[in-house]
Scaffold this motif. Structure first.
Motif, mmCIF file in Angstrom:
data_model
loop_
_atom_site.group_PDB
_atom_site.id
_atom_site.type_symbol
_atom_site.label_atom_id
_atom_site.label_comp_id
_atom_site.label_asym_id
_atom_site.label_seq_id
_atom_site.Cartn_x
_atom_site.Cartn_y
_atom_site.Cartn_z
ATOM 1 N N SER A 112 0.691 -1.253 -0.059
ATOM 2 C CA SER A 112 -0.121 -0.032 -0.073
ATOM 3 C C SER A 112 0.785 1.309 0.116
ATOM 4 C CB SER A 112 -0.937 -0.021 1.394
ATOM 5 O OG SER A 112 -0.264 0.070 2.313
ATOM 6 N N GLU A 113 2.257 1.185 0.579
ATOM 7 C CA GLU A 113 2.982 2.353 0.488
ATOM 8 C C GLU A 113 4.074 2.347 -0.528
ATOM 9 O OE1 GLU A 113 3.991 3.747 4.266
ATOM 10 O OE2 GLU A 113 5.167 5.331 3.275
ATOM 11 N N TYR A 114 4.789 1.075 -0.384
ATOM 12 C CA TYR A 114 6.028 0.827 -1.324
ATOM 13 C C TYR A 114 5.906 0.105 -2.265
ATOM 14 C CZ TYR A 114 8.133 3.543 2.296
ATOM 15 O OH TYR A 114 8.585 4.576 3.299
ATOM 16 N N LYS B 199 8.245 -2.925 -4.284
ATOM 17 C CA LYS B 199 9.536 -3.513 -4.213
ATOM 18 C C LYS B 199 9.591 -4.694 -5.355
ATOM 19 C CE LYS B 199 8.719 -2.590 0.287
ATOM 20 N NZ LYS B 199 7.694 -3.319 1.485
ATOM 21 N N ARG C 251 -3.796 1.053 -4.114
ATOM 22 C CA ARG C 251 -3.954 -0.440 -4.157
ATOM 23 C C ARG C 251 -5.113 -0.716 -3.124
ATOM 24 N NH1 ARG C 251 -0.582 -4.094 -0.473
ATOM 25 N NH2 ARG C 251 -2.297 -3.177 0.931
ATOM 26 N N ALA D 155 2.147 -1.120 5.916
ATOM 27 C CA ALA D 155 1.913 0.170 6.149
ATOM 28 C C ALA D 155 0.124 0.218 6.450
ATOM 29 C CB ALA D 155 2.258 0.997 4.951
ATOM 30 N N THR D 156 -0.602 -0.670 6.045
ATOM 31 C CA THR D 156 -2.008 -0.370 6.209
ATOM 32 C C THR D 156 -2.532 -1.765 6.499
ATOM 33 O OG1 THR D 156 -2.455 -0.673 3.901
ATOM 34 C CG2 THR D 156 -2.366 1.596 4.895
ATOM 35 N N ARG E 29 7.163 10.352 9.853
ATOM 36 C CA ARG E 29 7.731 8.835 9.664
ATOM 37 C C ARG E 29 8.896 8.814 10.080
ATOM 38 N NH1 ARG E 29 6.502 6.877 4.554
ATOM 39 N NH2 ARG E 29 4.253 7.327 5.575
ATOM 40 N N LYS F 82 8.978 8.387 13.780
ATOM 41 C CA LYS F 82 8.561 7.325 14.276
ATOM 42 C C LYS F 82 9.698 6.243 13.963
ATOM 43 C CE LYS F 82 6.431 4.809 11.479
ATOM 44 N NZ LYS F 82 5.356 4.187 10.362
ATOM 45 N N GLU F 83 10.486 6.199 13.074
ATOM 46 C CA GLU F 83 11.409 5.138 12.808
ATOM 47 C C GLU F 83 12.791 5.228 13.883
ATOM 48 O OE1 GLU F 83 9.928 4.452 8.186
ATOM 49 O OE2 GLU F 83 12.056 4.989 8.457
ATOM 50 N N SER G 11 12.095 3.632 16.873
ATOM 51 C CA SER G 11 12.157 2.200 16.798
ATOM 52 C C SER G 11 13.547 1.743 17.429
ATOM 53 C CB SER G 11 12.044 1.659 15.484
ATOM 54 O OG SER G 11 10.855 1.752 15.075
ATOM 55 N N GLY H 192 7.937 -7.211 6.990
ATOM 56 C CA GLY H 192 7.095 -5.815 6.969
ATOM 57 C C GLY H 192 7.496 -4.846 7.902
ATOM 58 N N GLY H 193 7.712 -3.582 7.390
ATOM 59 C CA GLY H 193 8.247 -2.284 8.173
ATOM 60 C C GLY H 193 7.794 -2.312 9.557
ATOM 61 N N ARG I 213 9.115 -3.581 13.049
ATOM 62 C CA ARG I 213 10.538 -2.978 13.693
ATOM 63 C C ARG I 213 10.065 -2.016 14.909
ATOM 64 N NH1 ARG I 213 12.131 -1.683 7.828
ATOM 65 N NH2 ARG I 213 13.215 -3.339 7.365
HETATM 66 N N1 LIG Z 1 12.550 1.124 11.274
HETATM 67 C C1 LIG Z 1 11.182 1.369 11.540
HETATM 68 N N2 LIG Z 1 10.420 1.727 12.384
HETATM 69 C C2 LIG Z 1 9.126 1.796 12.514
HETATM 70 N N3 LIG Z 1 8.511 1.778 11.278
HETATM 71 C C3 LIG Z 1 9.006 1.390 10.257
HETATM 72 C C4 LIG Z 1 10.354 1.287 10.161
HETATM 73 N N4 LIG Z 1 10.849 0.932 8.870
HETATM 74 C C5 LIG Z 1 9.544 0.841 8.011
HETATM 75 N N5 LIG Z 1 8.570 1.377 8.875
HETATM 76 C C6 LIG Z 1 7.121 1.435 8.433
HETATM 77 O O1 LIG Z 1 6.792 0.312 7.856
HETATM 78 C C7 LIG Z 1 5.690 0.776 6.856
HETATM 79 C C8 LIG Z 1 5.995 0.299 5.406
HETATM 80 O O2 LIG Z 1 6.192 -1.287 5.550
HETATM 81 P P1 LIG Z 1 5.923 -2.065 4.470
HETATM 82 O O3 LIG Z 1 7.147 -1.562 3.238
HETATM 83 O O4 LIG Z 1 6.179 -3.411 4.673
HETATM 84 O O5 LIG Z 1 4.643 -1.708 3.983
HETATM 85 P P2 LIG Z 1 4.052 -2.182 2.499
HETATM 86 O O6 LIG Z 1 4.373 -3.551 1.836
HETATM 87 O O7 LIG Z 1 3.962 -0.966 1.469
HETATM 88 O O8 LIG Z 1 2.364 -2.123 3.137
HETATM 89 P P3 LIG Z 1 1.214 -3.328 3.412
HETATM 90 O O9 LIG Z 1 2.088 -4.449 3.175
HETATM 91 O O10 LIG Z 1 0.472 -2.775 4.002
HETATM 92 O O11 LIG Z 1 0.688 -3.368 1.753
HETATM 93 C C9 LIG Z 1 5.673 2.108 7.067
HETATM 94 O O12 LIG Z 1 4.456 2.608 7.906
HETATM 95 C C10 LIG Z 1 6.902 2.460 7.719
HETATM 96 O O13 LIG Z 1 6.928 3.742 8.156
#
Ligand SMILES: Nc1ncnc2c1ncn2[C@@H]1O[C@H](COP(=O)(O)OP(=O)(O)OP(=O)(O)O)[C@@H](O)[C@H]1O
Ligand SMILES: [Mg+2]
Length: 608
Positions: free
Chosen positions: A34-36, A38, A94, A227-228, A307, A310-311, A314, A382-383, A386
């Motif tokens: 939903s966010e990135y 890859k 998405r 992300a969501t 963002r 928040k990171e 962590s 998933g991010g 962390r």
């Molecule tokens: N070091 C960190 N600490 C806290 N949050 C983090 C860190 N690194 C990434 N994130 C968070 O993880 C999220 C993105 O994760 P990810 O790339 O797995 O999402 P996505 O695959 O785009 O979303 P989804 O799986 O929900 O469709 C964001 O909210 C980002 O701020």
């Protein structure tokens, strides 16, 4: 022993063999989060599988499209406009895909994530259309197509020549409509989707592909917080016997046994509570003429910075925040401690909700006669995993056990999707590994018979696919209508209002009856393809025909035996004949269900 139905055969990474001749050789694995976004690539002449680097040398790209001054911008270039023109930058597309734009949850989603762009409902399809500042409307599928094209373009930058084929990873909760919509988007993009595979299944393949298993089996749990959304799957790895160069050999395989999710919680929810916290602080501190809550620009600038905050939290107990010219030309500076952040998250129940799918999987272990002790690893990806508060809540759901982080939290899904793609392309020869996705929703079919219109199970929950199912109506004298429904309406996919999935009209029954002067059975051949999409492959009217055939007299008896001149007549074996068939509609995605064995289809026969 499992049959070969629906099994995909995969390569251990080290054993991928590349054929350098084919023009369309390279294939992609696209993790469209939903966010990135890859992307992984499997291309002749490269290391077996690698992550695609985008035009600014990053391994992940923001899934965003922007329109400014007559130009279109993608990914990070689009995000460059976010602070100045937030209404012109479209993100989270998405999550809008395939959903009915009129349902309450749709508007709630836009409000919850403070998405400032305008969305209208497509009058014909019910799905969303996004409105740009110039008034131009785009179907969500069109914008998703642009992101897919971007993924193809950066892939081509690393591969050799044009890339057309990809496996696209999807959230585990995607239902039929979402999956169809993604196909529509891919059609617009000129991308051939080899399969849509759940994020969790991609990660499961990535975890297991280079390991050896025994017949007893190895249980794991894969957990993802993006992300969501949050999701968890119970996965069993084992072996199956296959042949390699004519010799019997044991190969690894995995099966998804259970999947749970919460599509309303993710890392973005943590960003939003920080956004609200700091907006309130800004208003209190600077007393602007217009509240910062009412400024999309202030929100866009702030969300980029929170963002980072928040990171940082962590890994640190305290983190700064700095937004230049946030609102009404006022710079904003602040700090927040991890303790305060966790208090805010707890207030909204974010950590508990994030752990919900994992807790549900743990509760389901008893159904398989296992306990947490039988689970070899609980892999977190998933991010969002962390975040220390998330880790703690997940660990509590595991009775204090720590999570495992053997997989790359950001890239495991894209890498797994690449492995699925390499297997499905004809370009790469590989060592076998059995993997199949599983149905996240059970489906039932109403055969239009009986006062209650009894429903039969068409697709059981967690049934692996591709798979075929034959549904029969015995002694049919009239045309029929088969209607497919979600078996558990309380578990409808997000944004879907109708439990009805599809309707199939079967016609021509009376003509067939007249033609053969017999009453027969309707046999509907359903298939679920490797993307989990259900369709009716064909329908038949089967009548029993007994043909009388003359059989020659037996050969003359051997000498010395009594001679006979009596001719014998034998009845031919009974056989079934089929007369009419429906078949797949033009333009429907190509099911890979041809791999399915007829035996399996018979085994799955659901009779009326
Ligand atoms: N070091 C960190 N600490 C806290 N949050 C983090 C860190 N690194 C990434 N994130 C968070 O993880 C999220 C993105 O994760 P990810 O790339 O797995 O999402 P996505 O695959 O785009 O979303 P989804 O799986 O929900 O469709 C964001 O909210 C980002 O701020
Ligand atoms: Mg993800």
């Amino acid at each position: 022993m499992r049959s070969s139905l629906g099994r995909f055969l995969f390569a251990a990474v080290a054993l991928l063999l590349c054929c350098a001749t084919a023009a369309r050789a390279a294939v992609l694995g696209i993790d469209y989060g939903s966010e990135y976004v890859k992307v992984s690539i499997v291309a002749p002449g490269r290391t077996p599988i690698s992550i695609v680097i985008n035009e600014i040398s990053k391994r992940k790209s923001t899934a965003a499209v922007a329109f400014t001054g007559g130009d279109r911008w993608l990914a990070e270039e689009a995000m460059n406009y976010n602070a100045r023109y937030p209404q012109r930058v479209f993100t989270r597309l998405r999550d809008l895909l395939g959903k009915d734009a009129s349902v309450e949850s749709f508007a709630e989603y836009l409000a919850k994530y403070k998405l400032p762009y305008k969305v209208v409902r497509d009058a014909d399809r019910g799905t969303a259309r996004v409105v740009s500042e110039t008034g131009d409307e785009y179907a969500v599928e069109e914008l998703v197509a642009m992101i897919l094209q971007y993924a193809m373009k950066i892939g081509e930058g690393m591969g050799k020549g044009q890339i057309k084929d990809a496996v696209v990873a999807i959230p585990p909760y995607f239902g039929q409509t979402h999956r169809y919509s993604l196909y529509d988007a891919a059609d617009v993009a000129g991308l051939n989707i080899l399969a849509e595979v759940s994020d969790l299944s991609c990660a499961a393949l990535q975890w297991g592909v280079d390991k050896d298993f025994n017949q007893k089996g190895t249980w794991t749990i894969i957990y993802d917080l993006g992300a969501t959304s949050a999701g968890a799957a119970l996965v069993r790895y084992s072996t199956f016997e296959g042949k390699d160069a004519g010799k019997k050999k044991q190969h690894g395989q995995f099966e998804i046994k259970a999947v749970k999710w919460d599509e309303s919680v993710g890392g973005e929810d943590m960003d939003m509570l920080l956004v609200d916290h700091f907006l309130a602080e800004f208003d209190a501190k600077h007393e602007p003429s217009v509240s910062a809550f009412d400024s999309p620009k202030a929100i866009a600038k702030l969300r980029k910075q929170v963002r980072k905050t928040k990171e940082i939290l962590s890994a640190n107990k305290e983190a700064p925040l700095s937004v230049e010219g946030m609102h009404e030309d006022v710079d904003f500076r602040s700090t927040i401690t991890r303790k305060d952040f966790e208090a805010l998250a707890k207030e909204k129940g974010i950590f508990t909700r994030a752990a919900g799918p994992l807790k549900a999987i743990v509760e389901s272990l008893a159904d398989f006669d296992i306990t947490l002790k039988d689970i070899e690893v609980v892999e977190a990806i998933g991010g969002g995993t962390r975040v220390p508060g998330v880790k703690k809540a997940l660990s509590e759901a595991l009775d204090g056990r720590a999570l495992d982080f053997h997989l790359d939290a950001d890239e495991a899904v894209a890498m797994g999707a690449g492995l699925f793609a390499a297997n499905m392309s004809t370009t790469f020869r590989m060592r076998k590994f059995g993997a199949a996705d599983a149905a996240p929703y059970a489906l039932e079919v109403d055969l239009g018979k009986g006062p209650e219109h009894d429903r039969k199970t068409l697709l059981p929950l967690y049934k692996r696919f591709p798979v075929r199912r034959i549904v029969s109506v015995a002694n049919a004298t009239e045309d029929a209508k088969f209607t497919v429904y979600h078996a558990d309406p309380e578990l409808l996919p997000p944004g879907i209002v109708d439990a009805k999935v599809a309707e199939f009209a079967i016609a021509g029954v009376q003509d067939a009856m007249k033609k053969h002067d017999k009453v027969g059975d309707i046999k509907a051949h359903f298939a679920v393809d490797s993307s989990g999409i259900l369709y009716l492959e064909k329908a038949e009217y089967a009548v029993e025909v007994v043909d009388m055939v003359e059989v020659k007299p037996p050969p003359p008896p051997a000498p010395k035996k009594v001679k006979t001149d009596k001719a014998e007549k034998k009845e031919a074996p009974k056989k079934n004949r089929s007369w009419f068939s429906g078949g797949k509609k033009k333009g429907e995605p190509n099911p890979k269900a041809d791999d399915a064995k007829a035996d399996d289809a018979k085994a799955d026969d659901a009779k009326a």
